[in-house]
Scaffold this motif. Structure first.
Motif, short mmCIF file in Angstrom:
data_model
loop_
_atom_site.label_atom_id
_atom_site.label_comp_id
_atom_site.label_asym_id
_atom_site.label_seq_id
_atom_site.Cartn_x
_atom_site.Cartn_y
_atom_site.Cartn_z
N GLU A 84 0.89 -1.21 0.13
CA GLU A 84 0.02 -0.02 0.11
C GLU A 84 0.80 1.02 -0.01
O GLU A 84 1.88 1.23 0.34
N THR A 91 -1.95 7.67 -0.85
CA THR A 91 -3.13 6.96 -0.61
C THR A 91 -4.51 7.43 -1.00
O THR A 91 -5.17 6.78 -1.47
N ALA A 92 -4.46 8.72 -1.05
CA ALA A 92 -5.94 9.35 -1.51
C ALA A 92 -6.06 9.09 -2.93
O ALA A 92 -7.15 9.01 -3.49
N ASN A 93 -5.18 9.19 -3.94
CA ASN A 93 -5.31 8.88 -5.16
C ASN A 93 -5.43 7.40 -5.60
O ASN A 93 -6.11 7.02 -6.61
N SER A 95 -7.43 5.59 -3.74
CA SER A 95 -8.70 5.52 -3.37
C SER A 95 -9.80 6.20 -4.32
O SER A 95 -11.12 5.70 -4.40
N ARG A 99 -13.58 1.36 -9.61
CA ARG A 99 -13.41 -0.22 -9.25
C ARG A 99 -12.90 -1.02 -10.47
O ARG A 99 -12.77 -2.10 -10.42
#
Length: 223
Positions: A84, A91-93, A95, A99
């Protein structure tokens, strides 16, 4: 054309934050201008793209680019080579990825590389200017895969396995078709042996104000 060390580039970015440009905005700008530069080589619609993303902000740049490629109609797979993301911006990008973008975490899916098919193109967003030898094993395997897959590779800032300041290159360093340098050139873009791994080098504006660079670069002739 500006030429900077990796430490100078970090200071330029800190100056930009003080001037009101956030790290998140710089990351978004980097991904967007890389998308624009990449569009000179690919149409995207219906093409397959693999984005190898590291755990730092270079990986975050790659995640922004992955989102842009998906919006343009490409079938995108993101490979998290070191697990991760470790910065809040990256991290924000992660998310923000739709999908329908496949995300493979190589920290857990250790055999994932073996099942990959040759894509239309590859994005190398593992290290950027952050590589210091030696390679981590998973990253070495990823670099070897990129070099052997037969698809063109586009590196964000620098090919993985290249030392930004010393211009050294690991024996398995990624051999890029093109390298999209952000804001300023680094020594590895201009000196051998690292220069030979970069392919065509395009220095892209990520909208850092000019005053943030004062006293922090050498001026070189236009490449």
């Amino acid at each position: 054309m500006r030429l900077v060390t990796s430490a100078q580039m970090k200071q330029i970015e800190r100056n930009a934050v003080l001037a009101g440009l956030s790290y998140s905005e710089m990351m978004e700008n980097a991904g967007r201008v890389a998308f624009g530069a990449l569009s000179a080589y690919h149409d995207f619609e219906g093409e397959t793209a693999l984005v190898f993303a590291g755990k730092g902000n270079n990986g975050g740049d790659g995640l922004v680019l992955a989102r842009m490629l998906w919006r343009a109609g490409a079938k995108v797979t993101v490979l998290l080579c070191d697990g991760e993301p470790q910065t809040k911006e990256a991290t924000a990008n992660l998310s923000l990825l739709p999908r329908t973008v496949a995300v493979l975490n190589l920290a857990y899916e250790t055999q994932a590389l073996e099942g990959l098919s040759k894509p239309d193109f590859v994005v190398d967003a593992l290290y950027g200017t952050g590589f210091h030898p030696p390679f981590e094993m998973r990253d070495r395997q990823a670099a070897q895969w990129m070099n052997c897959c037969g698809a063109p590779v586009y590196a964000l800032d620098l090919p993985s396995g290249v030392d930004a300041d010393m211009a050294r290159a690991d024996c398995d360093a990624v051999r890029a078709r093109c390298t999209f340098a952000f804001d300023s050139l680094k020594y590895a873009h201009c000196r051998e042996p690292a220069k030979g791994y970069c392919g065509e080098v395009h220095c892209l504006n990520i909208w850092i104000p000019e005053e943030c660079h004062r006293g922090l670069y050498w001026e070189i002739e236009e490449q």
